[in-house]
Enzyme design. Sequence first.
Site, PDB file in Angstrom:
ATOM      1  N   HIS A 195       3.466   6.556  -6.853  1.00 45.20           N
ATOM      2  CA  HIS A 195       2.888   7.530  -7.449  1.00 45.20           C
ATOM      3  C   HIS A 195       3.442   8.960  -7.323  1.00 45.20           C
ATOM      4  O   HIS A 195       3.699   9.730  -7.943  1.00 45.20           O
ATOM      5  CB  HIS A 195       1.425   7.679  -6.567  1.00 45.20           C
ATOM      6  CG  HIS A 195       0.319   8.551  -7.211  1.00 45.20           C
ATOM      7  ND1 HIS A 195      -0.999   8.800  -7.067  1.00 45.20           N
ATOM      8  CD2 HIS A 195       0.521   9.422  -8.361  1.00 45.20           C
ATOM      9  CE1 HIS A 195      -1.462   9.512  -7.516  1.00 45.20           C
ATOM     10  NE2 HIS A 195      -0.822   9.778  -8.595  1.00 45.20           N
ATOM     11  N   HIS A 249       1.756   4.426  -2.816  1.00 42.32           N
ATOM     12  CA  HIS A 249       1.586   6.143  -2.748  1.00 42.32           C
ATOM     13  C   HIS A 249       3.145   6.430  -3.131  1.00 42.32           C
ATOM     14  O   HIS A 249       3.206   7.530  -3.598  1.00 42.32           O
ATOM     15  CB  HIS A 249       1.614   6.396  -1.240  1.00 42.32           C
ATOM     16  CG  HIS A 249       0.157   6.100  -0.623  1.00 42.32           C
ATOM     17  ND1 HIS A 249      -0.871   6.736  -1.219  1.00 42.32           N
ATOM     18  CD2 HIS A 249      -0.174   5.649   0.355  1.00 42.32           C
ATOM     19  CE1 HIS A 249      -1.892   6.483  -0.640  1.00 42.32           C
ATOM     20  NE2 HIS A 249      -1.671   5.806   0.414  1.00 42.32           N
ATOM     21  N   HIS A 260       0.933  -1.262   0.084  1.00 43.34           N
ATOM     22  CA  HIS A 260      -0.224   0.152  -0.093  1.00 43.34           C
ATOM     23  C   HIS A 260       0.872   1.298  -0.028  1.00 43.34           C
ATOM     24  O   HIS A 260       0.534   1.976  -0.778  1.00 43.34           O
ATOM     25  CB  HIS A 260      -0.866  -0.010   1.243  1.00 43.34           C
ATOM     26  CG  HIS A 260      -1.950   1.035   1.399  1.00 43.34           C
ATOM     27  ND1 HIS A 260      -3.169   1.025   0.982  1.00 43.34           N
ATOM     28  CD2 HIS A 260      -1.426   2.269   1.657  1.00 43.34           C
ATOM     29  CE1 HIS A 260      -3.760   2.015   1.057  1.00 43.34           C
ATOM     30  NE2 HIS A 260      -2.736   3.056   1.729  1.00 43.34           N
ATOM     31  N   GLU A 261       1.750   1.337   0.872  1.00 42.98           N
ATOM     32  CA  GLU A 261       2.511   2.639   1.116  1.00 42.98           C
ATOM     33  C   GLU A 261       3.591   2.752   0.019  1.00 42.98           C
ATOM     34  O   GLU A 261       3.827   3.862  -0.526  1.00 42.98           O
ATOM     35  CB  GLU A 261       3.490   2.614   2.294  1.00 42.98           C
ATOM     36  CG  GLU A 261       2.538   2.463   3.774  1.00 42.98           C
ATOM     37  CD  GLU A 261       1.547   3.564   3.542  1.00 42.98           C
ATOM     38  OE1 GLU A 261       1.659   4.701   3.070  1.00 42.98           O
ATOM     39  OE2 GLU A 261       0.566   3.414   4.342  1.00 42.98           O
TER      40      GLU A 261
END
Length: 593
Positions: free
Chosen positions: A391, A388, A384-385
């Site tokens: 991105h 980020h 998940h991290e």
Amino acid sequence: MKRESIDQKYLWDLTDLFVSDEAWETALTELKEASKAFQLYKGRLLESRETLRSALETYENLSRKLMNLVTYARLKMDENTKESKYQGMVSRSEKLATEIQKENAFFIPELLEGDEKTIEALLNHEDLSHYKKYFSDLLRKKPHILSEEMESVLARVGELGDAPSNAYGMLLNADMTFEEAVDAQGEGHALTNGSYVPLLMSKDRSLRKDAFEKYYKVYEGHINTLSSLLQSEVNKNIFFSKMRNFSSAREAALFENNIPVTVPDRLIEAVNNNLESFYKYMELRKKVLGLDELHLYDIYTPIVSGVDFPITYDEAGTMVTDALAPLGKEYQEGIRSAFSQRWIDVYETEGKRSGAYSAGTYDSRPYVLLNHKDDMNSMFTLAHELGHSMHSYLTRQNQPYVYGNYSIFVAEVASTTNEALLNDYLLKTVEDKEKRKYILNHYLEQFRGTIFRQTMFAEFERDIHQRVEQGGALTNEFLCDHYLKLNKKYFGPDVVIDDQIKYEWSRIPHMYYNFYVYQYATGFSAAIALSDQILKEGKPAVDRFLEFLSSGSSDYPIDILRKAGADMETKDPVSNAMKVFKEGVEELEKLMS
């Protein structure tokens, strides 16, 4: 565990921000002086192309340096929240940020005072042409930007506007105390805001029930204060929306990123139309747990338990990297850089901030804070991290500073797409039936917590703002009764809606985030749609997704997502996510039989 005992490869490297605390101190002093010099542009911003370019570049330079200062201080503080030195550095950098904001309050109003044709002519030069979207967005906001004097006043009032949230935080974190929760053997367990959900995950139903009842008893005892604080927060949102000439607080909150007010309504409508699949999941939970009645204190305890699924951090890194192969070799190389270049602070240490996040600045690598455990949940958190961080990484590689960030509306898309691809990889590679059940249930729980729960919060937040805007009051009776009704609607006939749940709204800090929560659900839905396209279409969908990750704020988020393949102005992405959820429930039901 002491931080000094951790192998350096598991600690983040902050030297591309500042090589030392002394370098940070020097930069802080220099920025104070540099910020004063910006006043020389006051009254001159549009006098020539050269002046405008110089002012914009100087303004950006101030912002970049300020973000480096604030970010470094916060990251160092999070390494050890007990360290007063870094608490002070955070406070000093944030105070400087407020001062710079006040000193430069003239900047936006002066730009907007200019004639649009003059601005257009200036932007036609090659060295300013990349600012066209920036100015277009400013002009869109023109009806809602006030005079320099009023902007300065609102900046000061904004500090007062934080009072309800600050008081709420102090009440929850400092003043509230709870009785011990008692298990079936009569043993006491510490009950806090932090331990509440873990206690509800216990296999011991007596402990779950006791924790649930004692927890909300404390909130009930403070309900008048909590209601007053939320009323003040809503009043604040409405006040600022009226000051800026918006028709509602929700319109004001969504306007910044040009999100149509219909988007959260489409979300709520689509989820409400698909609650039957959630009811079926609750029915399955009731059946698997062997309960005559499924209560709200039964919805967190795992229905697939006792599965031994240990995964070390290094193993998790390899599995996550392999799982993201559908996004291509370059994306995977970026992921490998996160490990080799020390983007990640891995393990829990004494005083370290809890939880996980991705942070950084335009001038730094992305940083990831973890508190890694050797389990599957931590592996999903890593994926998940890193979503980020990739991105941010791709945005900053492909966009100038002015568009070098992305809005909250799209922030959860990349991270959740990573998780969806990891889930698909695990279901394709793990053959053990018990582990497959565990993986699938983990995935469905993400739907429960991110789409269904956050949409219920969004509906509640919408309704309470509308009530005040229509002249109503947020009494504790209304807040509790309305929240209870929403729980009954969302959980359906197979769940006993315990009366204490009517106080739950008062423990949700996101109610002080000003129409933030709906974006968790829209982002999750978009990610499910995009990951599905990536797995089924291959390269065309991957190319669209990588373009999305590289776009930053060069276009409005709703348009960037639409180009990627998720049109959030329709119900389609949410309805598609609901279909995936329904299929997951049916598959888990088969595995459980």
